[in-house]
Design a protein around this motif. Structure first.
Motif, PDB file in Angstrom:
ATOM      1  N   ASP A  56       0.834  -1.203   0.000  1.00  0.00           N
ATOM      2  CA  ASP A  56       0.000   0.000   0.000  1.00  0.00           C
ATOM      3  C   ASP A  56       0.872   1.258   0.000  1.00  0.00           C
ATOM      4  OD1 ASP A  56      -2.243  -1.557  -0.006  1.00  0.00           O
ATOM      5  OD2 ASP A  56      -2.672  -1.330   2.135  1.00  0.00           O
ATOM      6  N   LYS A  57       1.935   1.228   0.772  1.00  0.00           N
ATOM      7  CA  LYS A  57       2.816   2.402   0.824  1.00  0.00           C
ATOM      8  C   LYS A  57       3.476   2.637  -0.526  1.00  0.00           C
ATOM      9  CE  LYS A  57       6.559   4.520   3.475  1.00  0.00           C
ATOM     10  NZ  LYS A  57       7.497   4.390   4.618  1.00  0.00           N
ATOM     11  N   TRP A  58       3.938   1.557  -1.174  1.00  0.00           N
ATOM     12  CA  TRP A  58       4.575   1.692  -2.490  1.00  0.00           C
ATOM     13  C   TRP A  58       3.572   2.201  -3.526  1.00  0.00           C
ATOM     14  CZ3 TRP A  58       3.887  -0.453  -7.344  1.00  0.00           C
ATOM     15  CH2 TRP A  58       4.912  -0.225  -8.266  1.00  0.00           C
ATOM     16  N   LEU A  59       2.376   1.643  -3.506  1.00  0.00           N
ATOM     17  CA  LEU A  59       1.347   2.063  -4.455  1.00  0.00           C
ATOM     18  C   LEU A  59       0.994   3.536  -4.265  1.00  0.00           C
ATOM     19  CD1 LEU A  59      -0.968  -1.070  -4.303  1.00  0.00           C
ATOM     20  CD2 LEU A  59       0.353  -0.319  -6.283  1.00  0.00           C
ATOM     21  N   GLU A  60       0.885   3.954  -3.009  1.00  0.00           N
ATOM     22  CA  GLU A  60       0.569   5.354  -2.728  1.00  0.00           C
ATOM     23  C   GLU A  60       1.685   6.269  -3.216  1.00  0.00           C
ATOM     24  OE1 GLU A  60      -0.446   8.257   1.100  1.00  0.00           O
ATOM     25  OE2 GLU A  60      -0.110   6.107   1.393  1.00  0.00           O
ATOM     26  N   GLU A  61       2.945   5.878  -2.948  1.00  0.00           N
ATOM     27  CA  GLU A  61       4.079   6.706  -3.363  1.00  0.00           C
ATOM     28  C   GLU A  61       4.171   6.812  -4.883  1.00  0.00           C
ATOM     29  OE1 GLU A  61       7.385   4.804  -1.526  1.00  0.00           O
ATOM     30  OE2 GLU A  61       7.062   5.751   0.446  1.00  0.00           O
ATOM     31  N   ASN A  62       3.747   5.751  -5.588  1.00  0.00           N
ATOM     32  CA  ASN A  62       3.839   5.749  -7.047  1.00  0.00           C
ATOM     33  C   ASN A  62       2.519   6.079  -7.734  1.00  0.00           C
ATOM     34  OD1 ASN A  62       6.690   4.540  -7.952  1.00  0.00           O
ATOM     35  ND2 ASN A  62       6.075   3.552  -6.037  1.00  0.00           N
ATOM     36  N   LYS A  63       1.517   6.427  -6.912  1.00  0.00           N
ATOM     37  CA  LYS A  63       0.201   6.823  -7.440  1.00  0.00           C
ATOM     38  C   LYS A  63      -0.382   5.759  -8.366  1.00  0.00           C
ATOM     39  CE  LYS A  63       0.992  11.822  -7.029  1.00  0.00           C
ATOM     40  NZ  LYS A  63       2.167  11.663  -6.149  1.00  0.00           N
ATOM     41  N   LEU A  64      -0.358   4.508  -7.910  1.00  0.00           N
ATOM     42  CA  LEU A  64      -0.886   3.382  -8.673  1.00  0.00           C
ATOM     43  C   LEU A  64      -1.982   2.694  -7.876  1.00  0.00           C
ATOM     44  CD1 LEU A  64       2.465   1.813  -9.996  1.00  0.00           C
ATOM     45  CD2 LEU A  64       0.810   3.140 -11.319  1.00  0.00           C
TER      46      LEU A  64
END
Length: 442
Positions: free
Chosen positions: A221-229
């Protein structure tokens, strides 16, 4: 100490140092030690950023006839062998200095005058640790240690200095070995307040290590949020292997360390403060229990890494609509994934076995037994695999799948091997192009 200093020896030197330089050694940094063909090099390269910092001694032009060359000669201490060496750093600032038309800037700093034996036959992506000491050692103001990447000490250094998955080199303050002040101070304050209020047991009961599933979801979730995916579809992510490596080795591990600090500190506090007695007495009497806690901590970290990798690769399969069966048992074997499922093995020519190993060492050899059943792919985020091991895997029809950045990294041995592909190539070529039936329709 031999050529493999233990962490106690390394940490003692770190404590004497005012600053540190750590570099992940590239093939060019070490190949000269294993082959006479590169014998003229006899050293490693210093990145421009480090060379232009104030870490190493200042360079000057010592030969007016070659004004484009700057150098310095200085004493270095190599504790693994106890040697004091006269080392040299040279900066070649210009290419073709005698040809005006071809002359152009050159940013190359080369460090020579080092013990060849300590750079010989070391694993890919090994570490070079250099300390600049506050007080000289036998006249030397710098110490050098080569740490083989497969050693326990390499793992300790990576953890102690929080080296990211894409680490190549950096300067460090020895004080960075301690936990970040904000997190540590926060925990100290909470523990102290719980002791003062008499609510220590309640505080301890609230601390727990998150489950592998929960850790994986938080990190994703953190990675997706940081990459806006919104998802981890491997066909739309530019570098799916790098994404998995970053999520597993950096993001998830960071979350885990915060939880681990609170959980283990609470466990230790319960022992030291048991019954309101003397902490020193409790420490001595319960030493074996404390030893078990820290042993459990080390084992949990290692098992977490494998589970983490598995969760994130499974997310790539799910979001990419790739048909798979996880942890299926057949014939005494249990690979991490079978694509599309176990029933297709030896029946469907599209069937694929995908095994995961965060670190390979010799454990990959068991995969050779699965060769008659289907195409074998071994995915890893390990950059320490030797060329000899890659050749042996090819002889056993095993294809390595690695993150995109590791395939071309100067520190790894992967470049140039046909049986080493990236996650991007695996999904595009081995799944989408060669086995489209593995992908579920929309």
């Amino acid at each position: 100490m031999g050529f493999h200093p233990e962490w106690n020896d390394i940490s003692a030197l770190i404590a004497q140092s005012e600053s540190l330089f750590i570099k992940k050694l590239s093939r060019n940094d070490t190949s000269w030690a294993d082959s006479h063909k590169n014998g003229h090099q006899n050293g490693f390269y210093i990145p421009r950023f480090i060379a232009e910092s104030a870490f190493f001694p200042k360079l000057n032009n010592s030969n007016p006839e070659k004004p484009h060359i700057f150098d310095v000669e200085y004493l270095t201490f190599w504790p693994a062998s106890g040697e004091i060496k006269t080392s040299t750093i040279k900066h070649f600032s210009m290419r073709n200095p005698n040809d005006i038309e071809k002359a152009r800037p050159r940013y190359e700093w080369h460090h020579t005058g080092i013990p060849k034996e300590q750079f010989r036959a070391i694993s890919p992506a090994s570490l070079l640790v250099i300390g600049k000491v506050r007080e000289s050692i036998c006249g030397a103001s710098y110490w050098f240690i080569v740490v083989d990447s497969v050693s326990d000490e390499a793992e300790i250094i990576e953890t102690a200095f929080d080296l990211d998955s894409d680490f190549h080199y950096g300067l460090f303050d020895p004080a960075s070995l301690t936990e970040p002040a904000s997190e540590t101070d926060q925990l100290i304050a909470e523990l102290s307040q719980a002791i003062k209020d008499g609510t220590l047991e309640q505080f301890i009961k609230r601390q727990a290590l998150p489950s592998p599933d929960s850790l994986a979801r938080q990190a994703q979730d953190k990675w997706l949020e940081e990459n806006k995916l919104s998802g981890m579809c491997p066909f739309s992510i530019t570098h799916p292997g790098d994404a998995v490596m970053l999520i597993s080795r950096d993001i998830e591990y960071s979350i885990y360390k915060q939880a681990e600090l609170r959980f283990r500190a609470a466990q230790v506090a319960r022992i030291l403060l048991h019954g309101g007695g003397d902490p020193v007495g409790n420490l001595v009497r319960a030493f074996s229990e404390l030893d078990s806690i820290f042993l459990s901590a080390a084992q949990t970290r290692k098992s977490r890494a494998g589970l983490s990798f598995e969760h994130h690769v499974a997310r790539l399969f799910r979001d990419g609509r790739v048909r798979y069966e996880a942890q299926a048992v057949f014939g005494g074997r249990r690979p991490d994934f079978v694509l599309p499922d176990v029933k297709a093995l030896n029946v469907n020519g599209d069937a694929v076995i995908v095994s995961l190993k965060t670190t390979l060492r010799e454990r990959w050899k068991q995969l050779a037994l699965e060769k008659p059943l289907g195409a074998i792919f071994l995915a890893t985020v390990d950059d320490r695999v030797s060329g000899e091991a890659i050749d042996e895997m090819e002889r056993n029809s095993i294809t390595l799948v690695v993150p995109e950045s590791l395939k071309k990294a100067k520190e790894s041995a992967y470049d140039g091997y046909d049986n080493v592909i990236t996650f991007r190539q695996f999904f595009d070529d081995e799944v989408s192009l060669k086995r489209p039936s593995l992908i579920l329709p929309l």
